[in-house]
Design a protein around this motif. Structure first.
Motif, PDB file in Angstrom:
ATOM      1  N   ARG A  85      47.491 -44.842  -8.229  1.00 40.25           N
ATOM      2  CA  ARG A  85      47.545 -44.263  -6.885  1.00 40.25           C
ATOM      3  C   ARG A  85      46.770 -42.955  -6.818  1.00 40.25           C
ATOM      4  O   ARG A  85      46.139 -42.647  -5.807  1.00 40.25           O
ATOM      5  CB  ARG A  85      49.006 -44.039  -6.473  1.00 40.25           C
ATOM      6  CG  ARG A  85      49.745 -45.325  -6.088  1.00 40.25           C
ATOM      7  CD  ARG A  85      51.047 -45.007  -5.380  1.00 40.25           C
ATOM      8  NE  ARG A  85      51.984 -44.314  -6.249  1.00 40.25           N
ATOM      9  CZ  ARG A  85      52.885 -44.915  -7.002  1.00 40.25           C
ATOM     10  NH1 ARG A  85      52.969 -46.234  -7.008  1.00 40.25           N
ATOM     11  NH2 ARG A  85      53.712 -44.216  -7.755  1.00 40.25           N
ATOM     12  N   ARG A  86      46.819 -42.174  -7.904  1.00 41.97           N
ATOM     13  CA  ARG A  86      46.108 -40.888  -7.898  1.00 41.97           C
ATOM     14  C   ARG A  86      44.598 -41.061  -7.910  1.00 41.97           C
ATOM     15  O   ARG A  86      43.870 -40.219  -7.374  1.00 41.97           O
ATOM     16  CB  ARG A  86      46.538 -40.050  -9.112  1.00 41.97           C
ATOM     17  CG  ARG A  86      47.932 -39.456  -9.001  1.00 41.97           C
ATOM     18  CD  ARG A  86      48.155 -38.386 -10.061  1.00 41.97           C
ATOM     19  NE  ARG A  86      48.124 -38.933 -11.406  1.00 41.97           N
ATOM     20  CZ  ARG A  86      49.193 -39.421 -12.040  1.00 41.97           C
ATOM     21  NH1 ARG A  86      50.367 -39.441 -11.431  1.00 41.97           N
ATOM     22  NH2 ARG A  86      49.098 -39.879 -13.275  1.00 41.97           N
ATOM     23  N   HIS A  87      44.110 -42.137  -8.488  1.00 42.20           N
ATOM     24  CA  HIS A  87      42.661 -42.280  -8.677  1.00 42.20           C
ATOM     25  C   HIS A  87      42.039 -43.373  -7.809  1.00 42.20           C
ATOM     26  O   HIS A  87      40.808 -43.469  -7.754  1.00 42.20           O
ATOM     27  CB  HIS A  87      42.370 -42.568 -10.150  1.00 42.20           C
ATOM     28  CG  HIS A  87      42.722 -41.425 -11.057  1.00 42.20           C
ATOM     29  ND1 HIS A  87      41.914 -40.322 -11.209  1.00 42.20           N
ATOM     30  CD2 HIS A  87      43.811 -41.200 -11.825  1.00 42.20           C
ATOM     31  CE1 HIS A  87      42.480 -39.469 -12.046  1.00 42.20           C
ATOM     32  NE2 HIS A  87      43.625 -39.983 -12.440  1.00 42.20           N
ATOM     33  N   ALA A  88      42.850 -44.161  -7.132  1.00 44.61           N
ATOM     34  CA  ALA A  88      42.294 -45.264  -6.350  1.00 44.61           C
ATOM     35  C   ALA A  88      41.613 -44.793  -5.081  1.00 44.61           C
ATOM     36  O   ALA A  88      40.764 -45.493  -4.527  1.00 44.61           O
ATOM     37  CB  ALA A  88      43.385 -46.278  -6.006  1.00 44.61           C
ATOM     38  N   GLY A  89      41.963 -43.595  -4.605  1.00 44.74           N
ATOM     39  CA  GLY A  89      41.407 -43.118  -3.343  1.00 44.74           C
ATOM     40  C   GLY A  89      39.900 -43.087  -3.323  1.00 44.74           C
ATOM     41  O   GLY A  89      39.275 -43.429  -2.301  1.00 44.74           O
ATOM     42  N   ARG A  90      39.287 -42.735  -4.439  1.00 41.35           N
ATOM     43  CA  ARG A  90      37.824 -42.655  -4.442  1.00 41.35           C
ATOM     44  C   ARG A  90      37.184 -44.033  -4.337  1.00 41.35           C
ATOM     45  O   ARG A  90      36.038 -44.155  -3.883  1.00 41.35           O
ATOM     46  CB  ARG A  90      37.332 -41.917  -5.686  1.00 41.35           C
ATOM     47  CG  ARG A  90      37.575 -42.608  -6.999  1.00 41.35           C
ATOM     48  CD  ARG A  90      37.370 -41.648  -8.166  1.00 41.35           C
ATOM     49  NE  ARG A  90      37.494 -42.328  -9.443  1.00 41.35           N
ATOM     50  CZ  ARG A  90      36.457 -42.706 -10.192  1.00 41.35           C
ATOM     51  NH1 ARG A  90      35.229 -42.437  -9.778  1.00 41.35           N
ATOM     52  NH2 ARG A  90      36.629 -43.322 -11.330  1.00 41.35           N
ATOM     53  N   LEU A  91      37.905 -45.090  -4.727  1.00 45.92           N
ATOM     54  CA  LEU A  91      37.375 -46.442  -4.575  1.00 45.92           C
ATOM     55  C   LEU A  91      37.358 -46.877  -3.111  1.00 45.92           C
ATOM     56  O   LEU A  91      36.671 -47.833  -2.754  1.00 45.92           O
ATOM     57  CB  LEU A  91      38.199 -47.431  -5.394  1.00 45.92           C
ATOM     58  CG  LEU A  91      38.233 -47.203  -6.905  1.00 45.92           C
ATOM     59  CD1 LEU A  91      39.045 -48.293  -7.570  1.00 45.92           C
ATOM     60  CD2 LEU A  91      36.825 -47.151  -7.484  1.00 45.92           C
ATOM     61  N   HIS A  92      38.110 -46.170  -2.281  1.00 45.56           N
ATOM     62  CA  HIS A  92      38.150 -46.510  -0.865  1.00 45.56           C
ATOM     63  C   HIS A  92      36.966 -45.920  -0.105  1.00 45.56           C
ATOM     64  O   HIS A  92      36.733 -46.288   1.057  1.00 45.56           O
ATOM     65  CB  HIS A  92      39.448 -45.998  -0.238  1.00 45.56           C
ATOM     66  CG  HIS A  92      40.674 -46.595  -0.838  1.00 45.56           C
ATOM     67  ND1 HIS A  92      41.949 -46.110  -0.574  1.00 45.56           N
ATOM     68  CD2 HIS A  92      40.863 -47.643  -1.692  1.00 45.56           C
ATOM     69  CE1 HIS A  92      42.837 -46.816  -1.245  1.00 45.56           C
ATOM     70  NE2 HIS A  92      42.214 -47.754  -1.920  1.00 45.56           N
ATOM     71  N   GLU A  93      36.235 -45.015  -0.738  1.00 45.35           N
ATOM     72  CA  GLU A  93      35.176 -44.294  -0.033  1.00 45.35           C
ATOM     73  C   GLU A  93      34.127 -45.216   0.591  1.00 45.35           C
ATOM     74  O   GLU A  93      33.714 -44.988   1.743  1.00 45.35           O
ATOM     75  CB  GLU A  93      34.524 -43.282  -0.976  1.00 45.35           C
ATOM     76  CG  GLU A  93      35.469 -42.149  -1.388  1.00 45.35           C
ATOM     77  CD  GLU A  93      34.890 -41.288  -2.501  1.00 45.35           C
ATOM     78  OE1 GLU A  93      33.717 -41.516  -2.875  1.00 45.35           O
ATOM     79  OE2 GLU A  93      35.595 -40.390  -2.979  1.00 45.35           O
ATOM     80  N   PRO A  94      33.631 -46.261  -0.111  1.00 45.11           N
ATOM     81  CA  PRO A  94      32.641 -47.126   0.541  1.00 45.11           C
ATOM     82  C   PRO A  94      33.164 -47.788   1.808  1.00 45.11           C
ATOM     83  O   PRO A  94      32.409 -47.939   2.783  1.00 45.11           O
ATOM     84  CB  PRO A  94      32.334 -48.166  -0.544  1.00 45.11           C
ATOM     85  CG  PRO A  94      32.643 -47.473  -1.831  1.00 45.11           C
ATOM     86  CD  PRO A  94      33.835 -46.615  -1.524  1.00 45.11           C
TER      87      PRO A  94
END
Length: 208
Positions: A140-149
């Motif tokens: 959960r802490r690191h998945a946010g950057r995968l949402h950027e695209p």
């Protein structure tokens, strides 16, 4: 006297005063490399802290000082894996991002260590609630950057405003994990391209 659990800290280890807050870079790199080797060769069920110290060529007390349990070790190794191998693409278009992400995810999943970590996650989901919760929190802490695209594509109007970034990641990762972990078939280029085109067809809104 009962044997000590593989996940229990060594009772002889005590944190001394004036200890540094974390391991040095060389120690951390050696330990995480040892964790990768241990999980790949032995799996999580046979994971042993003593072997990690031996593989990393450090004293057992040093290992327990910074990582008191195997859960702590595997959690950090997983976070390092996520940060190193999962990088969101930015090609300037949604179809380009989907194809680049699928290609990168497949390349990452073909690594022996990536497969070992996926098996570890599967084991934790069933048999180790402590590690399961640690890994979920780390994701959960690191998945946010995968949402950027996805978020950029929404701003460009290339996908619907209601398009859920987390669901898109599952659309990409799910078929690949199923193929390697469940039916044990290779991630060939044709399959990876098919996943990308399926996701594009389901989400892309071409300019009018």
């Amino acid at each position: 006297m009962p044997a000590r659990s593989a996940d229990a800290p060594d009772p002889a280890v005590r944190r001394g005063r004036g200890r540094p807050p974390g391991p040095g870079a060389a120690v951390r790199d050696a330990v995480l490399r040892a964790v990768r080797e241990e999980l790949t060769e032995q799996g999580y069920a046979d994971f042993r802290m003593e072997r990690i110290a031996e593989r990393a060529d450090i004293h057992k007390a040093t290992l327990y000082r910074h990582w008191p349990t195997r859960t702590a070790l595997v959690r950090e190794a997983t976070v390092d894996w996520q940060q190193t191998h999962i990088d969101p693409p930015d090609t300037g278009s949604w179809p380009g991002d989907v194809r680049a992400f699928c290609t990168a995810f497949a390349a990452m999943q073909r690594l022996d260590y990536s497969l070992a970590l996926l098996r570890t996650i599967a084991v934790a989901n069933v048999a180790d609630p402590g590690l399961r919760d640690e890994l979920r929190a780390a994701w959960r802490r690191h998945a946010g950057r995968l949402h950027e695209p996805v978020l950029r594509a929404r701003q460009r109007g290339e996908v619907a405003a209601a398009c859920d970034p987390a669901f898109v990641i599952e659309m990409i990762a799910g078929p690949m994990v199923h193929r390697t972990m469940v039916i044990d078939r290779p991630l060939d280029d044709e399959f990876v391209a098919s996943v990308a085109e399926f996701v594009i067809a389901a989400t892309y809104r071409p300019p009018a």
